[in-house]
Scaffold this motif. Structure first.
Motif, short mmCIF file in Angstrom:
data_model
loop_
_atom_site.label_atom_id
_atom_site.label_comp_id
_atom_site.label_asym_id
_atom_site.label_seq_id
_atom_site.Cartn_x
_atom_site.Cartn_y
_atom_site.Cartn_z
N TRP A 127 0.83 -1.21 0.00
CA TRP A 127 0.00 0.00 0.00
C TRP A 127 0.86 1.25 0.00
O TRP A 127 0.62 2.19 -0.77
N HIS A 128 1.89 1.28 0.85
CA HIS A 128 2.78 2.44 0.88
C HIS A 128 3.52 2.60 -0.45
O HIS A 128 3.65 3.72 -0.97
N TRP A 129 3.99 1.50 -1.01
CA TRP A 129 4.73 1.57 -2.27
C TRP A 129 3.83 1.99 -3.42
O TRP A 129 4.29 2.64 -4.37
N ALA A 130 2.55 1.63 -3.35
CA ALA A 130 1.62 2.06 -4.40
C ALA A 130 1.56 3.58 -4.47
O ALA A 130 1.42 4.16 -5.56
N ARG A 131 1.67 4.24 -3.34
CA ARG A 131 1.67 5.71 -3.31
C ARG A 131 2.89 6.26 -4.03
O ARG A 131 2.79 7.12 -4.90
N GLU A 132 4.08 5.77 -3.63
CA GLU A 132 5.30 6.32 -4.22
C GLU A 132 5.40 6.02 -5.71
O GLU A 132 5.85 6.85 -6.50
N GLU A 133 4.96 4.82 -6.11
CA GLU A 133 5.03 4.45 -7.52
C GLU A 133 4.07 5.29 -8.35
O GLU A 133 4.37 5.68 -9.48
N PHE A 134 2.90 5.60 -7.79
CA PHE A 134 1.95 6.45 -8.50
C PHE A 134 2.55 7.83 -8.73
O PHE A 134 2.47 8.39 -9.83
N TYR A 135 3.13 8.42 -7.68
CA TYR A 135 3.74 9.74 -7.83
C TYR A 135 4.88 9.71 -8.83
O TYR A 135 5.02 10.61 -9.66
N ALA A 136 5.73 8.68 -8.74
CA ALA A 136 6.86 8.60 -9.66
C ALA A 136 6.39 8.52 -11.11
O ALA A 136 6.95 9.18 -12.00
N GLU A 137 5.34 7.73 -11.36
CA GLU A 137 4.84 7.58 -12.72
C GLU A 137 4.18 8.85 -13.25
O GLU A 137 4.23 9.14 -14.44
N ASN A 138 3.59 9.63 -12.36
CA ASN A 138 2.84 10.81 -12.79
C ASN A 138 3.61 12.12 -12.67
O ASN A 138 3.17 13.14 -13.22
N MET A 139 4.76 12.09 -11.99
CA MET A 139 5.49 13.33 -11.77
C MET A 139 6.92 13.30 -12.30
O MET A 139 7.53 14.34 -12.50
N ILE A 140 7.46 12.09 -12.47
CA ILE A 140 8.88 11.99 -12.87
C ILE A 140 8.94 11.17 -14.15
O ILE A 140 9.14 9.95 -14.11
N SER A 141 8.78 11.82 -15.26
CA SER A 141 8.69 11.11 -16.53
C SER A 141 10.04 10.60 -17.01
O SER A 141 10.10 9.67 -17.83
N GLU A 142 11.14 11.18 -16.49
CA GLU A 142 12.44 10.83 -17.04
C GLU A 142 13.05 9.55 -16.44
O GLU A 142 14.11 9.11 -16.86
N ARG A 143 12.39 8.93 -15.48
CA ARG A 143 12.93 7.70 -14.93
C ARG A 143 11.81 6.75 -14.51
O ARG A 143 10.67 7.16 -14.31
N SER A 144 12.17 5.49 -14.39
CA SER A 144 11.20 4.46 -14.03
C SER A 144 10.86 4.55 -12.54
O SER A 144 11.64 5.09 -11.75
N PRO A 145 9.71 4.02 -12.13
CA PRO A 145 9.36 4.01 -10.71
C PRO A 145 10.42 3.29 -9.88
O PRO A 145 11.13 2.42 -10.37
N PRO A 146 10.55 3.65 -8.61
CA PRO A 146 11.60 3.07 -7.76
C PRO A 146 11.36 1.58 -7.49
O PRO A 146 10.23 1.16 -7.27
N VAL A 147 12.44 0.82 -7.50
CA VAL A 147 12.35 -0.62 -7.25
C VAL A 147 13.09 -1.04 -5.99
O VAL A 147 12.83 -2.12 -5.45
N VAL A 148 14.03 -0.22 -5.52
CA VAL A 148 14.73 -0.54 -4.28
C VAL A 148 13.83 -0.13 -3.12
O VAL A 148 13.51 1.04 -2.94
N LYS A 149 13.40 -1.11 -2.34
CA LYS A 149 12.39 -0.88 -1.31
C LYS A 149 12.96 -0.95 0.11
O LYS A 149 12.20 -0.85 1.09
N GLY A 150 14.25 -1.12 0.25
CA GLY A 150 14.86 -1.18 1.57
C GLY A 150 16.29 -1.64 1.46
O GLY A 150 16.86 -1.72 0.37
N ALA A 151 16.90 -1.95 2.59
CA ALA A 151 18.28 -2.43 2.61
C ALA A 151 18.48 -3.34 3.81
O ALA A 151 17.71 -3.30 4.79
N GLY A 152 19.52 -4.17 3.74
CA GLY A 152 19.76 -5.10 4.83
C GLY A 152 21.20 -5.55 4.90
O GLY A 152 22.01 -5.31 3.99
N ASP A 153 21.51 -6.19 6.00
CA ASP A 153 22.80 -6.82 6.23
C ASP A 153 22.51 -8.26 6.62
O ASP A 153 22.07 -8.53 7.74
N ASP A 154 22.74 -9.21 5.71
CA ASP A 154 22.40 -10.60 5.96
C ASP A 154 23.20 -11.19 7.11
O ASP A 154 22.70 -11.99 7.90
N LYS A 155 24.48 -10.83 7.20
CA LYS A 155 25.33 -11.39 8.24
C LYS A 155 24.87 -10.98 9.63
O LYS A 155 24.83 -11.79 10.55
N ALA A 156 24.49 -9.70 9.76
CA ALA A 156 24.04 -9.21 11.06
C ALA A 156 22.56 -9.48 11.30
O ALA A 156 22.08 -9.37 12.43
#
Length: 383
Positions: free
Chosen positions: A236-265
């Motif tokens: 639901w949260h990502w649907a908001r950001e992807e909608f804005y990206a598609e409708n406001m930022i025509s020069e790039r694709s919607p964001p796909v990186v949704k977070g970050a992690g450290d597998d070892k820790a």
């Protein structure tokens, strides 16, 4: 259509006023009315499209109700909307007396009264009606036929909603500025949507939460609740950001990186981007953190270092998307130590006006005591 203002508006305490679910056309009318406050950089039609897009998400398509306060004597689809709001059905965990169970609840959002109608008691009447309606709304098939709590996030301070039972809870945050440098991306692992599902929404993570709440309920008498951090919230949260990206930022694709992690820790977070009207309103919000509680000083240092690396990665991502900062709610002591490694000057801010996390507890009437603890009071719960 939006009905014209009647020549004689009813009083806020009038017995002719009722709170009802809006028809499809009345829902659109309410969105047009509140667009003045919440459309941000979108035009009205695009704002309506955004709301329709969010309505189709898994979290809301079967559980969102648009409520309107109207005069019972007016015909459907031609009623004057005196005040409006939405409720979002959610699943939660309840732990008490050494037991734990899934329960249904609601989040309340989009509370709005048009400016020319303010001061007439309509918002007050709506919230009085709503607070009791939500106790049984949609509960017909639940084991508990009465809900135990509801939540909302106030942007008008702590006092107004408290009079209807929504008591303010911890509403703090920390933030870090967006930054173009400071970390080799190889230090952390970028998380895509499927990675977030595997790391933050796995059966193991939910089982750990279940067990932690169960143990806590055996040690103290107060009830503990947590809105279940299932994958639907992130979508639901990502649907908001992807909608804005598609409708406001025509020069790039919607964001796909949704977070970050450290597998070892074993440290992970999920985020989303908020696109606002002004540059400073563009914020990368960390929705939720997941990590194992350290059992030794050495483990604690590993966890803190991993958190710090992930925060630096978030700063980079914020910079890449022209966000002004990274923000996260109610940081734990461990996270505060990690922030200090990244920016020793960063401070814990206790909000007094905006996004005040508020909870209305009715469990006392069901024998669960007066006190309740809100677990996982993080940004993913916002609605």
């Amino acid at each position: 259509m939006i009905a014209a203002e009647p020549p004689n508006l009813p009083a806020g305490e009038s017995p002719d006023l009722i709170l009802v679910p809006a028809t499809a056309s009345e829902r659109i009318a309410s969105i047009k009315l509140n667009s003045v406050a919440w459309k941000g950089p979108l035009d009205v039609e695009t704002y309506i499209a955004r709301e329709d897009h969010l309505l189709r998400q898994r979290l809301t398509r079967d559980g969102l109700t648009c409520w309107i306060l109207v005069d019972r004597n007016e015909p459907e689809d031609n009623r004057t909307i005196l005040s409006s709001c939405e409720s979002y059905r959610k699943t939660a965990l309840l732990a008490h007396d050494g037991q734990i169970e899934k329960v249904a609840t609601h989040g309340v959002g989009s509370v709005y009264c048009r400016p020319e109608f303010r001061g007439k008691g309509y918002a007050k009447r709506m919230l009085e009606e709503l607070s009791t309606k939500l106790e049984t709304w949609g509960m017909e098939k639940e084991q508990r036929r009465t809900s135990l709590f509801t939540v909302l996030f106030s942007d008008i301070g702590k006092k107004f909603y408290a009079q209807f039972g929504w008591r303010p809870f911890s509403s703090s945050h920390m933030s870090l500025p967006a930054s173009a440098s400071g970390l080799d991306k190889a230090v952390t692992r970028d998380l895509f949507a499927e990675d977030v599902q595997k790391t933050l929404c796995s059966e193991k993570v939910l089982a750990q939460l279940h067990d932690q709440m169960l143990v806590a309920s055996q040690k103290s008498s107060s009830a503990k609740i947590a809105i279940l951090p299932n994958f639907d919230h992130y979508l639901w949260h990502w649907a908001r950001e992807e909608f804005y990206a598609e409708n406001m930022i025509s020069e790039r694709s919607p964001p796909v990186v949704k977070g970050a992690g450290d597998d070892k820790a074993g440290v992970y977070c999920a985020w989303n981007r908020n696109f606002g009207e002004l540059p400073e309103d563009n914020v990368l919000y960390i929705l939720r953190w997941v990590y194992d509680e350290p059992t030794s000083p050495a483990e604690e240092q590993i966890t803190i270092q991993a958190m710090a690396a992930i925060l630096r990665r978030a700063q980079q991502e914020a910079h890449e998307w022209n966000m002004s900062k990274v923000e996260f709610w109610n940081p734990t002591p461990l996270l505060q130590k990690a922030v200090a490694l990244v920016d020793p000057k960063a401070e814990l801010v206790h909000r007094e006006k905006e996004s005040i996390c508020s909870l209305r507890w009715t469990g006392e009437q069901q024998g669960l005591g007066k006190d309740v603890e809100w677990w996982l009071n993080e940004k993913y719960t916002w609605c």
